[in-house]
Design a protein around this motif. Structure first.
Motif, PDB file in Angstrom:
ATOM      1  N   ASN A   1      -8.267  12.009   9.061  1.00  0.00           N
ATOM      2  CA  ASN A   1      -6.925  12.579   9.112  1.00  0.00           C
ATOM      3  C   ASN A   1      -7.075  14.104   9.095  1.00  0.00           C
ATOM      4  O   ASN A   1      -8.050  14.633   8.559  1.00  0.00           O
ATOM      5  CB  ASN A   1      -6.087  12.138   7.919  1.00  0.00           C
ATOM      6  CG  ASN A   1      -5.864  10.638   7.910  1.00  0.00           C
ATOM      7  OD1 ASN A   1      -5.987   9.967   8.934  1.00  0.00           O
ATOM      8  ND2 ASN A   1      -5.524  10.088   6.764  1.00  0.00           N
TER       9      ASN A   1
ATOM     10  N   THR B   1      -4.546   9.424  11.553  1.00  0.00           N
ATOM     11  CA  THR B   1      -5.140   8.945  12.797  1.00  0.00           C
ATOM     12  C   THR B   1      -5.092   7.433  12.895  1.00  0.00           C
ATOM     13  O   THR B   1      -5.093   6.891  13.991  1.00  0.00           O
ATOM     14  CB  THR B   1      -6.602   9.395  12.920  1.00  0.00           C
ATOM     15  OG1 THR B   1      -7.362   8.801  11.859  1.00  0.00           O
ATOM     16  CG2 THR B   1      -6.717  10.902  12.895  1.00  0.00           C
ATOM     17  N   GLY B   2      -5.096   6.748  11.750  1.00  0.00           N
ATOM     18  CA  GLY B   2      -5.101   5.292  11.765  1.00  0.00           C
ATOM     19  C   GLY B   2      -6.438   4.723  12.201  1.00  0.00           C
ATOM     20  O   GLY B   2      -6.551   3.539  12.505  1.00  0.00           O
ATOM     21  N   ASN B   3      -7.469   5.562  12.229  1.00  0.00           N
ATOM     22  CA  ASN B   3      -8.793   5.149  12.666  1.00  0.00           C
ATOM     23  C   ASN B   3      -9.801   5.505  11.581  1.00  0.00           C
ATOM     24  O   ASN B   3      -9.858   6.652  11.139  1.00  0.00           O
ATOM     25  CB  ASN B   3      -9.135   5.866  13.977  1.00  0.00           C
ATOM     26  CG  ASN B   3     -10.426   5.393  14.595  1.00  0.00           C
ATOM     27  OD1 ASN B   3     -11.387   5.048  13.911  1.00  0.00           O
ATOM     28  ND2 ASN B   3     -10.459   5.386  15.917  1.00  0.00           N
ATOM     29  N   LEU B   4     -10.584   4.527  11.154  1.00  0.00           N
ATOM     30  CA  LEU B   4     -11.567   4.768  10.100  1.00  0.00           C
ATOM     31  C   LEU B   4     -12.615   5.802  10.494  1.00  0.00           C
ATOM     32  O   LEU B   4     -13.195   6.467   9.642  1.00  0.00           O
ATOM     33  CB  LEU B   4     -12.272   3.459   9.739  1.00  0.00           C
ATOM     34  CG  LEU B   4     -11.433   2.407   9.049  1.00  0.00           C
ATOM     35  CD1 LEU B   4     -12.225   1.112   8.924  1.00  0.00           C
ATOM     36  CD2 LEU B   4     -11.006   2.888   7.686  1.00  0.00           C
ATOM     37  N   PHE B   5     -12.875   5.942  11.787  1.00  0.00           N
ATOM     38  CA  PHE B   5     -13.945   6.813  12.251  1.00  0.00           C
ATOM     39  C   PHE B   5     -13.481   8.218  12.601  1.00  0.00           C
ATOM     40  O   PHE B   5     -14.286   9.108  12.834  1.00  0.00           O
ATOM     41  CB  PHE B   5     -14.651   6.172  13.449  1.00  0.00           C
ATOM     42  CG  PHE B   5     -15.188   4.809  13.119  1.00  0.00           C
ATOM     43  CD1 PHE B   5     -16.260   4.658  12.253  1.00  0.00           C
ATOM     44  CD2 PHE B   5     -14.594   3.674  13.634  1.00  0.00           C
ATOM     45  CE1 PHE B   5     -16.744   3.403  11.920  1.00  0.00           C
ATOM     46  CE2 PHE B   5     -15.066   2.416  13.314  1.00  0.00           C
ATOM     47  CZ  PHE B   5     -16.150   2.273  12.446  1.00  0.00           C
ATOM     48  N   ILE B   6     -12.166   8.413  12.654  1.00  0.00           N
ATOM     49  CA  ILE B   6     -11.613   9.736  12.923  1.00  0.00           C
ATOM     50  C   ILE B   6     -10.816  10.165  11.699  1.00  0.00           C
ATOM     51  O   ILE B   6      -9.840   9.511  11.328  1.00  0.00           O
ATOM     52  CB  ILE B   6     -10.704   9.720  14.175  1.00  0.00           C
ATOM     53  CG1 ILE B   6     -11.497   9.246  15.398  1.00  0.00           C
ATOM     54  CG2 ILE B   6     -10.097  11.096  14.412  1.00  0.00           C
ATOM     55  CD1 ILE B   6     -10.638   9.022  16.629  1.00  0.00           C
TER      56      ILE B   6
END
Length: 163
Positions: free
Chosen positions: A158, A151-156
């Motif tokens: 993988n 995802t490349g997002n810390l809050f979402i």
């Protein structure tokens, strides 16, 4: 910068993951197919681009199967050298990952230890650790027949799913 981590995979699996990442990068930027067998001492690849700043020369400086790998990426701005030293350990392998970057046109200055330089070093060591564990994750996903979507997002988180 140097970091050492223990991975629960074999040396062969580790180097295959390293080479697969390079192959995927070359495929993405130049749409060229290269086999794992090509990665030997002296292998060279140049990404040619209309933009002089996007040009990249890549070379395998040294490679000893399942033990040692050293490569160099050179652009108009910098030279980055990456080294992986692999040794067997109780869980699988111990990998020492060294990465050095030299900016062209500057003379190396003695590094001042400041609060911000220590934060930068910590971030870089974290990225290097993530890279090693990413190779391990790629091997495990391949063994288990899984695909991992980044995802490349810390809050979402993988996600993993079957192929």
């Amino acid at each position: 910068m140097k970091v050492t981590r223990e991975l629960e995979i074999t040396a062969s699996e580790f180097f295959n993951a390293v080479f697969d990442e390079i192959i995927a990068e070359i495929k993405k930027v130049d749409n060229k197919d290269i086999s794992r067998d090509a990665f030997k001492k002296g292998f060279k690849y140049t990404h040619k681009s209309e933009d002089v700043y996007a040009r990249m020369d890549f070379e395998v400086i040294d490679y000893k199967k399942n033990e040692y790998y050293k490569s160099k990426k050179e652009s108009i701005r910098a030279v980055t050298t990456v080294t992986y030293e692999v040794k067997p350990c109780e869980k699988g392998i111990s990998v020492t990952f060294t990465q050095e970057q030299t900016v062209k046109g500057t003379t190396p200055k003695p590094k001042k230890e400041t609060f911000f330089s220590k934060i930068g070093d910590t971030v870089n060591l974290g990225r290097m650790t993530d890279k090693l564990y990413g190779f391990q994750r790629a091997v495990i996903n391949e063994k288990e027949g899984m695909i991992e979507k980044q995802t490349g997002n810390l809050f979402i988180p993988n996600t993993r799913k079957s192929k």
